[in-house]
Design an enzyme around this catalytic site. Structure first.
Site, PDB file in Angstrom:
ATOM      1  N   HIS A 103       0.841  -1.189   0.000  1.00 38.42           N
ATOM      2  CA  HIS A 103       0.000   0.000   0.000  1.00 38.42           C
ATOM      3  C   HIS A 103       0.883   1.248   0.000  1.00 38.42           C
ATOM      4  CE1 HIS A 103      -3.131  -2.829   0.952  1.00 38.42           C
ATOM      5  NE2 HIS A 103      -2.523  -3.159   2.077  1.00 38.42           N
ATOM      6  N   GLU A 120      -1.693  -0.652   8.395  1.00 36.51           N
ATOM      7  CA  GLU A 120      -2.636  -1.600   8.982  1.00 36.51           C
ATOM      8  C   GLU A 120      -1.951  -2.507   9.995  1.00 36.51           C
ATOM      9  OE1 GLU A 120      -4.195  -3.735   5.626  1.00 36.51           O
ATOM     10  OE2 GLU A 120      -2.247  -4.502   5.032  1.00 36.51           O
ATOM     11  N   HIS A 178       3.400  -7.749   1.324  1.00 35.96           N
ATOM     12  CA  HIS A 178       2.786  -8.643   2.296  1.00 35.96           C
ATOM     13  C   HIS A 178       1.655  -9.434   1.663  1.00 35.96           C
ATOM     14  CE1 HIS A 178       0.300  -4.967   2.464  1.00 35.96           C
ATOM     15  NE2 HIS A 178      -0.716  -5.808   2.701  1.00 35.96           N
ATOM     16  N   ARG A 198      -1.530  -4.579  -6.177  1.00 37.47           N
ATOM     17  CA  ARG A 198      -1.356  -6.031  -6.289  1.00 37.47           C
ATOM     18  C   ARG A 198      -0.204  -6.293  -7.254  1.00 37.47           C
ATOM     19  NH1 ARG A 198      -6.148  -7.321  -8.498  1.00 37.47           N
ATOM     20  NH2 ARG A 198      -7.181  -7.321  -6.477  1.00 37.47           N
TER      21      ARG A 198
END
Length: 322
Positions: A103, A120, A178, A198
């Site tokens: 991200h 996150e 990740h 992605r």
């Protein structure tokens, strides 16, 4: 109006990699076998949470924010984020490996997508034997080495795998490559953002036979290519205590395991408080009302609460504030 502890209808998301643990383990009302995400508390446009309890049932989170901004969010939160809910809360069930992704940070996300970045954290609630997560690289790599690994289909050789069990917690800062591995059920706390780059999807095809979109070029300038051991969170688990797990600029998360009443005076908090139940069941009370919570459920306590009382027998809660 004096706002009370609020529960919301989960927003369920079918995913290519989803399974049945949200139904089988967390008791969600689901009639398919590929539900991958339960969005518990969301201010994302198009996916705004709706109240499920009390006299405000049927009212959207955004309507509450518009009508009671400081009472619900807290004055300091409004000053920082306006009338946008800054946290997205999910439960995620990965029957298959999720795509490998990362991200962007706030600056890049603002420039490219007019969005927040996406920092996150994950709390593992259930994991099959030998289940794992991908977090970061297993060595320092260059942008050129990384790009070549995509061309050669050898990216997996560069990645760091972490075997996991219940209670394991990971902090995923922006730029870190990740993926959630097959067999993992977890709670996710993140900035309100759905911006994901992605980079590899195991060459899978969707139900229409199409490969999912990759964001190869966009990821290049967003990625951290260094090997870092900054992701596994060690935290205390003292009973009937507030145990700090993560304290970052975007959210603070505490672990609380209760076996008797725990009373918190929160007048100076100036933030809403979210409770995610990751084990057992509890009651959350304020001077304005109460809500029952069990494993797999989430409660939002408005910022105008002065005292929060948690009651339960061996309940495990994640407490999230700004």
């Amino acid at each position: 109006m004096k706002l009370y502890p609020l529960k919301f209808n989960p927003i369920l998301k079918e995913r290519l990699w989803g399974g049945t643990k949200l139904k089988d383990v967390l008791g969600k009302s689901i009639d398919n076998d590929i539900t991958g995400e339960s969005w518990e508390l969301s201010g994302v446009p198009g996916d705004i949470s709706i109240v499920d309890n009390g006299e405000l049932a049927g009212v959207s989170l955004q309507t509450l924010i518009n009508d009671y901004p400081e009472e619900l969010l807290g004055k300091s939160v409004v000053q920082r984020f306006g009338k946008e809910f800054p946290i997205l809360i999910k439960f995620i069930d990965a029957k298959q490996d999720l795509s490998i992704q990362l991200h962007p940070n706030d600056a890049l996300a603002k420039e490219r997508h007019d969005s927040f970045g996406k920092t996150e954290m994950w709390y593992v609630m259930d994991a099959d034997k030998d289940a794992s997560l991908i977090v970061g690289f297993n060595k320092d790599v260059t942008k050129e080495e990384y790009s070549k690994s995509l061309e050669d289909n050898t990216l997996l050789d560069l990645l760091n795998y972490e075997n996991v069990k219940e209670g394991d917690t990971f902090f995923i800062n922006t730029g870190k490559i990740h993926a959630i591995g097959a067999g993992v059920l977890l709670a996710e706390i993140q900035q309100t953002s759905d911006v994901t780059y992605r980079v590899f999807d195991f060459n899978r095809k969707d139900k229409n036979g199409n490969l999912r979109q990759l964001h190869t070029e966009m990821a290049l300038d967003a990625m951290d290519y260094k090997k870092k051991d900054d992701f596994k969170v060690d935290y205390p688990t003292e009973n009937n205590q507030i145990n700090t797990m993560v304290d970052c600029p975007y959210f603070k998360t505490n672990f609380i395991e209760i076996s008797e009443d725990l009373i918190q005076e929160v007048t100076q908090r100036d933030s809403f408080t979210i409770y995610m139940c990751v084990g057992g069941q509890a009651e959350i009370r304020t001077e304005s009302g109460s809500a029952e919570i069990k494993k797999g459920e989430t409660v939002l306590v408005p910022a105008n609460a002065n005292i929060i009382t948690l009651s339960g027998a061996n309940a495990k809660l994640l407490e999230v504030t700004i």
